[in-house]
Design a protein around this motif. Structure first.
Motif, PDB file in Angstrom:
ATOM      1  N   LEU A  58     -35.370  -9.577  60.544  1.00  0.00           N
ATOM      2  CA  LEU A  58     -36.376 -10.502  59.943  1.00  0.00           C
ATOM      3  C   LEU A  58     -37.795  -9.283  60.290  1.00  0.00           C
ATOM      4  O   LEU A  58     -38.720 -10.096  59.024  1.00  0.00           O
ATOM      5  CB  LEU A  58     -37.415 -10.442  62.107  1.00  0.00           C
ATOM      6  N   LEU A  59     -37.725  -8.212  60.024  1.00  0.00           N
ATOM      7  CA  LEU A  59     -38.740  -7.192  58.800  1.00  0.00           C
ATOM      8  C   LEU A  59     -38.334  -6.955  57.968  1.00  0.00           C
ATOM      9  O   LEU A  59     -38.987  -5.963  57.428  1.00  0.00           O
ATOM     10  CB  LEU A  59     -39.437  -6.777  59.848  1.00  0.00           C
ATOM     11  N   ASP A  60     -37.055  -7.116  57.314  1.00  0.00           N
ATOM     12  CA  ASP A  60     -36.693  -6.681  56.022  1.00  0.00           C
ATOM     13  C   ASP A  60     -36.716  -5.287  56.508  1.00  0.00           C
ATOM     14  O   ASP A  60     -37.368  -4.716  55.128  1.00  0.00           O
ATOM     15  CB  ASP A  60     -37.332  -7.638  54.705  1.00  0.00           C
ATOM     16  N   MET A  61     -36.104  -4.878  57.328  1.00  0.00           N
ATOM     17  CA  MET A  61     -35.991  -3.783  56.985  1.00  0.00           C
ATOM     18  C   MET A  61     -35.290  -2.436  56.246  1.00  0.00           C
ATOM     19  O   MET A  61     -33.890  -2.983  55.868  1.00  0.00           O
ATOM     20  CB  MET A  61     -35.860  -2.989  58.832  1.00  0.00           C
ATOM     21  N   ARG A  62     -35.572  -1.369  55.929  1.00  0.00           N
ATOM     22  CA  ARG A  62     -34.739  -0.405  54.541  1.00  0.00           C
ATOM     23  C   ARG A  62     -35.443   0.662  54.819  1.00  0.00           C
ATOM     24  O   ARG A  62     -36.763   0.886  55.575  1.00  0.00           O
ATOM     25  CB  ARG A  62     -35.482  -0.870  53.303  1.00  0.00           C
ATOM     26  N   ILE A  63     -34.409   1.401  55.059  1.00  0.00           N
ATOM     27  CA  ILE A  63     -34.626   3.641  55.561  1.00  0.00           C
ATOM     28  C   ILE A  63     -34.075   3.972  54.147  1.00  0.00           C
ATOM     29  O   ILE A  63     -33.360   3.574  53.500  1.00  0.00           O
ATOM     30  CB  ILE A  63     -33.340   3.535  55.887  1.00  0.00           C
ATOM     31  N   ARG A  64     -35.196   4.733  54.284  1.00  0.00           N
ATOM     32  CA  ARG A  64     -35.280   5.642  53.079  1.00  0.00           C
ATOM     33  C   ARG A  64     -35.344   7.234  53.291  1.00  0.00           C
ATOM     34  O   ARG A  64     -35.512   7.849  54.116  1.00  0.00           O
ATOM     35  CB  ARG A  64     -36.780   5.728  51.988  1.00  0.00           C
ATOM     36  N   ILE A 109     -30.260   0.814  52.793  1.00  0.00           N
ATOM     37  CA  ILE A 109     -30.199   2.524  53.339  1.00  0.00           C
ATOM     38  C   ILE A 109     -30.313   3.300  52.050  1.00  0.00           C
ATOM     39  O   ILE A 109     -28.781   3.016  51.847  1.00  0.00           O
ATOM     40  CB  ILE A 109     -29.560   2.036  54.459  1.00  0.00           C
ATOM     41  N   HIS A 110     -31.363   4.097  51.802  1.00  0.00           N
ATOM     42  CA  HIS A 110     -30.473   4.498  51.167  1.00  0.00           C
ATOM     43  C   HIS A 110     -30.675   6.532  51.520  1.00  0.00           C
ATOM     44  O   HIS A 110     -31.433   6.952  52.719  1.00  0.00           O
ATOM     45  CB  HIS A 110     -32.392   5.710  50.464  1.00  0.00           C
TER      46      HIS A 110
END
Length: 281
Positions: A147-153, A276-277
């Motif tokens: 829902l929050l279009d999460m991405r991890i850096r 995920i980066h």
């Protein structure tokens, strides 16, 4: 209906007319709605925990009713395509991991807490519904990710994340015998995730925060839910058998570490890995 709501919440079309306090307020409201929607399983399940009377319903013990409710909620979420089969496997893993920990903690030689009421679905003194309390955390993170279009850096290398997660889980068992290394593990996790940020989208613009802060916040809300659950007598710590008292604040750190472990499992879902980066040396 929920699918229609999700479609609206996932609409990232630019809202150029929003500025200043109006943008802040709108994004804050949308963030709250998305968080509430992500808590669908948590809300329904713990709603049942608080509403089902201790005497049970129609002669069926409370713990058994809660198991049926949890299974019905989980089945409905998969049937309604709110969770995929792949995500269901992860949720089942959370259930198994949590149930194994519960069996150990309530055993006669440990006695960290107890489930005082009778149930047909008790195994080794632990009602089967208890694993869903851990699965609820996993379900929340999965839903939030979408829902929050999460991405991890700058996520640490997977093998390091898995190693610290396994050590965290092992410490829940071994601290009864060889000492509690919780704070050493927390320090390791702090160093491992120090550069890691989570990028999320409340409305139409990306925002970011340190992932470590997310672990601590989720752990805090689980600690609050634990206080409410023990107040209602779902389970009890030894110091709560005579009269209820607040769960010690040190449990907050335990829950935060458990969130680290849960996050690690979710990060290995195939459709999530692309967001995920992984940091490189």
């Amino acid at each position: 209906m929920l699918n229609t709501l999700d479609t609206h919440l996932l609409n990232a079309a630019p809202r150029g007319g929003l500025r200043g306090w109006q943008r802040f307020l709108t994004e804050f409201v949308y963030f709250g709605i998305k968080e509430a929607r992500a808590c669908l399983f948590v809300g329904l399940f713990f709603g049942a925990v608080f509403l089902v009377p201790r005497a049970g319903i129609l002669g069926l013990p409370r713990y058994d009713v809660l198991l049926l409710v949890a299974l019905a909620i989980q089945g409905a979420m998969v049937w309604g395509k709110l969770e995929t089969w792949d995500e269901l496997k992860a949720v089942c893993l959370f259930h198994a991991v949590g149930f194994a920990l519960e069996v150990f903690k309530v055993s006669g030689s440990i006695g960290s807490w107890s489930y005082p009421d009778f149930a047909w679905s008790k195994v080794f003194g632990v009602p089967l519904f208890s694993g869903f309390m851990y699965a609820a955390v996993g379900s929340y993170i999965i839903q939030s990710w979408r829902l929050l279009d999460m991405r991890i850096r700058h996520h640490p290398p997977y093998w390091m994340a898995v190693m610290i997660a396994l050590l965290i889980y092992a410490n829940f068992f071994t601290h009864h015998y060889i000492g509690d290394y919780r704070w050493y593990l927390a320090a390791c996790a702090l160093g491992l995730y120090a550069r890691t940020t989570v990028v999320f989208r409340p409305l139409d613009r990306d925002r970011s925060m340190p992932l470590l802060l997310g672990f601590v916040l989720v752990g805090f809300f689980i600690w609050l839910a634990e206080n409410i659950s023990t107040f209602w007598g779902v389970w009890r710590y030894p110091n709560q058998l005579g009269a209820w008292s607040a769960v010690h604040v040190s449990k907050w750190s335990s829950w935060s570490l458990l969130v680290v472990m849960t996050f690690t499992i979710i990060a290995h879902l195939k459709h999530i890995k692309h967001s995920i980066h992984v940091a490189r040396a």
